[in-house]
Write an enzyme that holds these catalytic residues in place. Structure first.
Site, PDB file in Angstrom:
ATOM      1  N   ASN A 147       0.814  -1.219   0.000  1.00 21.76           N
ATOM      2  CA  ASN A 147       0.000   0.000   0.000  1.00 21.76           C
ATOM      3  C   ASN A 147       0.849   1.272   0.000  1.00 21.76           C
ATOM      4  O   ASN A 147       0.359   2.343   0.338  1.00 21.76           O
ATOM      5  CB  ASN A 147      -0.999  -0.006   1.165  1.00 21.76           C
ATOM      6  CG  ASN A 147      -0.329  -0.227   2.509  1.00 21.76           C
ATOM      7  OD1 ASN A 147       0.880  -0.116   2.628  1.00 21.76           O
ATOM      8  ND2 ASN A 147      -1.119  -0.533   3.523  1.00 21.76           N
ATOM      9  N   ARG A 285       3.367   7.255  11.265  1.00 19.77           N
ATOM     10  CA  ARG A 285       2.822   6.738  12.520  1.00 19.77           C
ATOM     11  C   ARG A 285       2.615   7.906  13.479  1.00 19.77           C
ATOM     12  O   ARG A 285       3.466   8.803  13.587  1.00 19.77           O
ATOM     13  CB  ARG A 285       3.777   5.720  13.175  1.00 19.77           C
ATOM     14  CG  ARG A 285       3.749   4.337  12.534  1.00 19.77           C
ATOM     15  CD  ARG A 285       2.394   3.635  12.660  1.00 19.77           C
ATOM     16  NE  ARG A 285       2.377   2.330  12.035  1.00 19.77           N
ATOM     17  CZ  ARG A 285       1.909   2.086  10.804  1.00 19.77           C
ATOM     18  NH1 ARG A 285       1.425   3.063  10.061  1.00 19.77           N
ATOM     19  NH2 ARG A 285       1.902   0.844  10.334  1.00 19.77           N
ATOM     20  N   GLN A 314      -4.482   3.499  18.472  1.00 21.76           N
ATOM     21  CA  GLN A 314      -5.575   3.354  17.507  1.00 21.76           C
ATOM     22  C   GLN A 314      -6.496   2.233  17.951  1.00 21.76           C
ATOM     23  O   GLN A 314      -5.992   1.156  18.261  1.00 21.76           O
ATOM     24  CB  GLN A 314      -5.009   3.090  16.115  1.00 21.76           C
ATOM     25  CG  GLN A 314      -4.284   4.311  15.579  1.00 21.76           C
ATOM     26  CD  GLN A 314      -3.873   4.191  14.117  1.00 21.76           C
ATOM     27  OE1 GLN A 314      -3.433   5.145  13.527  1.00 21.76           O
ATOM     28  NE2 GLN A 314      -4.001   3.035  13.530  1.00 21.76           N
ATOM     29  N   HIS A 333      -7.194   6.130  10.229  1.00 23.63           N
ATOM     30  CA  HIS A 333      -6.074   5.475   9.520  1.00 23.63           C
ATOM     31  C   HIS A 333      -6.618   4.698   8.312  1.00 23.63           C
ATOM     32  O   HIS A 333      -6.996   3.531   8.416  1.00 23.63           O
ATOM     33  CB  HIS A 333      -5.373   4.526  10.491  1.00 23.63           C
ATOM     34  CG  HIS A 333      -4.061   4.030  10.008  1.00 23.63           C
ATOM     35  ND1 HIS A 333      -3.155   3.410  10.820  1.00 23.63           N
ATOM     36  CD2 HIS A 333      -3.487   4.049   8.783  1.00 23.63           C
ATOM     37  CE1 HIS A 333      -2.082   3.068  10.126  1.00 23.63           C
ATOM     38  NE2 HIS A 333      -2.272   3.439   8.882  1.00 23.63           N
TER      39      HIS A 333
END
Ligand code: NDP
Length: 409
Positions: A147, A285, A314, A333
């Protein structure tokens, strides 16, 4: 036979999709540089389906159960009473996505006595205590490159959204206004600005390439310098330190992994060295930026905008200050979990599992930890240590609205 525990994000609130906006997704066989996209023997899903949520199951159930393995899929991952914490105890393999990370802390690794393999369905294995994984002799693998391009597109979108003041301008339309001065009083052209990336790996380099046609001046810093040919082609200025880069850039994008070297890198001291009114985009991050330092800098005007899709922990607690700070363009995210990316990382997880069960080596570029040390891509990009401290705070998200148990067995 193995027990696999797979932690995925929840299905859409409207239920698992029955139809999709598009009929297909482009078929990509190679990434820039030539690495092939995942090559499992077969897949049991249609590329373009939602695979990363609980009902999508990464398309793994048929494959795993046909071989006699047990698959548990859950979104309930945080806190001592979570399904994950209970199922972990006799799990052999854990699969988790960075978007909804199953934090594998040293305590959890100690409890999971049979755990041998942690697979990241995506890129970035900082949710695993890599130090503890090394000491246990576990293998940690991720789907390198799956990704990276997805994220680079998101970065470009966020840079433009901040610089051109897109989201507040859109809000005026929704609010039935036509307030041009309100919109443009913070709107600029990107053209001519100095844009720099902290790390020029797969994502950072793809961001630089995508920004080149905007006629900006491009900068980067990294632990290893890019080949001279790329520096020339993109007319890049290399900086030996992050500090040197931030001093001259109008826009800074962070594309380094989270590990002990980068944790808390963007603190009050470093942000103070940035140009006043700079924009900061972080899709790497959340923990690379000091949460409160970012809020302070937006309030004081030191930063003109902050955007990103990564938080810590998260899911971010509902009172996380980045949800309400000024001049932000945050998303949850999501940048690496487009339907296009999901097809690649689901296939990559399948490829890793096929190798594991057949006793074949996992591609070197997928390895982060193996044989008690950083390995493969991990040896190049990470440093030893742990970046999971504080992850237990993720349980606070759940306590306000407890989701129904949608565990699939
Ligand atoms: P790469 O491994 O290709 O690139 C990472 C780069 O960071 C490498 O060039 C590495 O340097 C460099 N780096 C490591 N430490 C430092 C440091 N201290 N200072 C400067 N540079 C450093 O990974 P990707 O580009 O594919 O991904 C980068 C990160 O982005 C991931 O680790 C992940 O955290 C995040 N990510 C976020 C996603 C999202 O959905 N938001 C999805 C995918 C990734 P070198 O190798 O030269 O030592």
């Amino acid at each position: 036979m193995a027990k696999i525990v797979c932690v995925l994000y929840e299905d859409p609130v409207t239920g698992y999709p029955r139809t999709y906006a598009r009929g297909d997704i482009p078929q990509i066989e190679r990434y820039p540089g030539g690495q092939t996209t995942p090559t499992p023997k077969s897949i049991d899903f249609r590329p373009g389906q939602l695979l990363g949520s609980v009902s999508g199951e990464l398309g793994l159930r048929k494959f795993l159960e046909s071989q006699g393995h047990t698959l548990v899929v859950t979104a309930d991952k945080d806190g001592a009473n979570s399904v994950f914490e209970k199922e972990l105890v006799d799990a052999n393999i854990v699969i988790s996505q960075p978007f909804w990370p199953a934090y594998l802390t040293a305590e959890r690794i100690a409890k999971a006595r049979k755990l041998q393999l942690a697979i990241t369905a995506g890129i970035g294995s900082d949710h695993v205590d890599l130090q503890a994984a090394m000491e246990r002799g576990m293998t940690v693998a991720e789907v390198t490159y799956c990704n990276s391009i997805s994220v680079s597109e998101h970065v470009v979108m966020m840079i433009l959204a901040l610089v051109r003041n897109y989201l507040p301008s859109h809000q005026w339309v929704v609010d039935r206004g036509w307030n041009i001065a309100d919109c443009v009083a913070r709107s600029y052209d990107l053209e001519g600005m100095n844009v720099g990336t902290v790390a020029a790996g797969r994502i950072g380099t793809a961001v630089l390439r995508r920004l080149k046609p905007f006629d900006v001046k491009l900068h980067y810093t990294d632990r290893h310098r890019l080949p001279e040919a790329i520096e020339k082609e993109l007319d890049l200025t290399f900086h030996p330190t992050t500090e040197s880069l931030v001093r001259v850039c109008d826009v800074v994008t962070i594309n380094a992994p989270l590990h002990p070297e980068t944790e808390g890198l963007f603190n009050d001291a470093l942000i103070a060295k940035m140009k006043r009114g700079a924009y900061l985009v972080n899709t790497a991050r959340g923990k690379i930026c000091d949460r409160d330092a970012v809020v302070r800098a937006l309030k004081s005007g030191q930063l003109a905008g902050y955007a990103g899709d990564v938080w810590f922990p998260q899911p971010a607690p509902r009172d996380h200050p980045w949800r309400t700070m000024p001049f932000e363009a945050m998303t949850p995210h999501i940048s690496g979990s487009s339907l296009s990316a999901q097809a690649r990382y689901a296939a990559g997880v399948r490829e890793i599992l096929e190798c594991w069960f057949e006793g074949k080596p996992i591609r070197d570029e997928y390895l982060i930890v193996q044989g008690g040390k950083l390995a493969g891509a991990g040896a190049h990009s990470y440093s030893a240590g742990d970046a999971t401290r504080g992850s237990e705070e993720a349980a606070r998200f759940k306590t306000t609205t407890r989701a129904p148990d949608t565990t699939h067995r």
